[in-house]
Design a protein around this motif. Structure first.
Motif, PDB file in Angstrom:
ATOM      1  N   GLN A 257       0.829  -1.203   0.000  1.00 35.62           N
ATOM      2  CA  GLN A 257       0.000   0.000   0.000  1.00 35.62           C
ATOM      3  C   GLN A 257       0.866   1.257   0.000  1.00 35.62           C
ATOM      4  O   GLN A 257       1.952   1.278   0.577  1.00 35.62           O
ATOM      5  N   THR A 258       0.350   2.290  -0.643  1.00 37.78           N
ATOM      6  CA  THR A 258       1.083   3.549  -0.683  1.00 37.78           C
ATOM      7  C   THR A 258       0.694   4.426   0.496  1.00 37.78           C
ATOM      8  O   THR A 258      -0.441   4.396   0.956  1.00 37.78           O
ATOM      9  N   ILE A 259       1.647   5.189   0.973  1.00 37.15           N
ATOM     10  CA  ILE A 259       1.416   6.055   2.124  1.00 37.15           C
ATOM     11  C   ILE A 259       1.188   7.494   1.692  1.00 37.15           C
ATOM     12  O   ILE A 259       0.737   8.323   2.473  1.00 37.15           O
ATOM     13  N   GLU A 260       1.525   7.792   0.442  1.00 36.56           N
ATOM     14  CA  GLU A 260       1.584   9.183   0.014  1.00 36.56           C
ATOM     15  C   GLU A 260       0.262   9.918   0.110  1.00 36.56           C
ATOM     16  O   GLU A 260       0.229  11.116   0.369  1.00 36.56           O
ATOM     17  N   HIS A 261      -0.849   9.211  -0.104  1.00 38.19           N
ATOM     18  CA  HIS A 261      -2.135   9.911  -0.071  1.00 38.19           C
ATOM     19  C   HIS A 261      -2.428  10.475   1.313  1.00 38.19           C
ATOM     20  O   HIS A 261      -3.094  11.498   1.441  1.00 38.19           O
ATOM     21  N   GLN A 262      -1.891   9.821   2.358  1.00 44.06           N
ATOM     22  CA  GLN A 262      -2.127  10.332   3.708  1.00 44.06           C
ATOM     23  C   GLN A 262      -1.417  11.670   3.914  1.00 44.06           C
ATOM     24  O   GLN A 262      -1.978  12.606   4.493  1.00 44.06           O
TER      25      GLN A 262
ATOM     26  N   GLN B 139      -8.681   0.794   0.786  1.00 48.98           N
ATOM     27  CA  GLN B 139      -9.048   2.203   0.953  1.00 48.98           C
ATOM     28  C   GLN B 139     -10.561   2.399   0.868  1.00 48.98           C
ATOM     29  O   GLN B 139     -11.128   3.176   1.643  1.00 48.98           O
ATOM     30  N   VAL B 140     -11.198   1.691  -0.059  1.00 51.43           N
ATOM     31  CA  VAL B 140     -12.647   1.810  -0.206  1.00 51.43           C
ATOM     32  C   VAL B 140     -13.345   1.298   1.049  1.00 51.43           C
ATOM     33  O   VAL B 140     -14.250   1.942   1.590  1.00 51.43           O
TER      34      VAL B 140
ATOM     35  N   ARG C 161     -13.105   9.013  -4.632  1.00 50.13           N
ATOM     36  CA  ARG C 161     -12.065  10.034  -4.738  1.00 50.13           C
ATOM     37  C   ARG C 161     -10.803   9.612  -3.989  1.00 50.13           C
ATOM     38  O   ARG C 161      -9.690   9.760  -4.480  1.00 50.13           O
ATOM     39  N   GLU C 162     -10.976   9.090  -2.783  1.00 52.28           N
ATOM     40  CA  GLU C 162      -9.821   8.672  -1.975  1.00 52.28           C
ATOM     41  C   GLU C 162      -9.039   7.554  -2.649  1.00 52.28           C
ATOM     42  O   GLU C 162      -7.806   7.540  -2.631  1.00 52.28           O
ATOM     43  N   ALA C 163      -9.767   6.580  -3.220  1.00 55.23           N
ATOM     44  CA  ALA C 163      -9.110   5.408  -3.791  1.00 55.23           C
ATOM     45  C   ALA C 163      -8.700   5.596  -5.249  1.00 55.23           C
ATOM     46  O   ALA C 163      -7.975   4.762  -5.794  1.00 55.23           O
ATOM     47  N   GLY C 164      -9.177   6.680  -5.879  1.00 56.72           N
ATOM     48  CA  GLY C 164      -8.862   6.897  -7.285  1.00 56.72           C
ATOM     49  C   GLY C 164      -9.605   5.943  -8.203  1.00 56.72           C
ATOM     50  O   GLY C 164      -9.071   5.500  -9.233  1.00 56.72           O
TER      51      GLY C 164
END
Length: 210
Positions: free
Chosen positions: A14-19, A166-167, A182-185
């Protein structure tokens, strides 16, 4: 005084960047960023995680701890509520990116403290409940995939395992489908399908080896 962002994901994929991106978009600026990868919020207490231990070491009275939501601290009710109590007792303010909540130990009014503590308890309980639902959906998905076999796999999922997590996380917090998308793209249609059949969504990832 310092402002510290604590970001956590439960798997290394998992990516951390969105946080961090979401926090910066909300106007937060940080003196330190602690990133925890591959650490479960269910089975591992915050104080037992490498970056979680650092949090307890560095946070002092007047500092601000920023998390996307309290579930980043953990998904175990007892651990999260105990952690929040300890940090507030130290004089640390905890702020969430989502909904812009600010929790502090400054108030001496018993009614305000009761409301604050009830909110923390609700958020911690919701995080644990969502983790349990996710675990059950994963188990059901794996069982379904094994039952159906890999001969017929259906359509390849348009989402990754990280996006599925994320969803589930967003919907578990009560976010609308548009917010979760939006959060999950992802598209709203993809989120609707995941919400309608979480076990099947997990099974699709398993059958495709994703």
């Amino acid at each position: 005084m310092q402002t510290v962002l604590y970001a956590r994901v439960s798997t290394v994929e998992q990516t951390i960047e969105h946080q961090r991106t979401q926090a910066e978009a909300a106007g937060f600026r940080f003196d330190r960023v602690l990133i925890e990868r591959g650490q479960s919020g269910v089975g591992t207490r915050l104080a037992d995680r490498p970056e979680g231990r650092r949090l307890f070491d560095i946070l002092r009275s007047g500092d601000v701890l920023v998390v996307r939501w309290l579930d980043r601290l953990g998904r175990n009710y007892e651990d999260v509520t105990a952690t929040v109590r300890e940090l507030l007792a130290r004089g640390v303010t905890i702020r969430t990116v989502i909904n812009g909540l600010a929790l502090d130990g400054a108030t001496a009014d018993p009614m305000q403290r009761a409301v604050r503590d009830a909110l923390v308890a609700f958020m911690a309980a919701t995080a644990q409940a969502q983790a349990e639902v996710t675990r059950e959906a994963q188990a059901a998905g794996i069982a379904l995939a094994r039952q159906e076999g890999r001969g017929f796999r259906g359509r390849k999922p348009t989402y990754t395992r990280a996006q599925l997590a994320q969803v589930r996380d967003a919907l578990g917090r009560g976010e609308p489908v548009s917010g979760a998308a939006r959060e999950a793209g992802l598209s709203r249609q993809a989120v609707y399908r995941i919400a309608a059949d979480p076990a099947g969504s997990e099974a699709a990832l398993v059958t495709w080896g994703l």
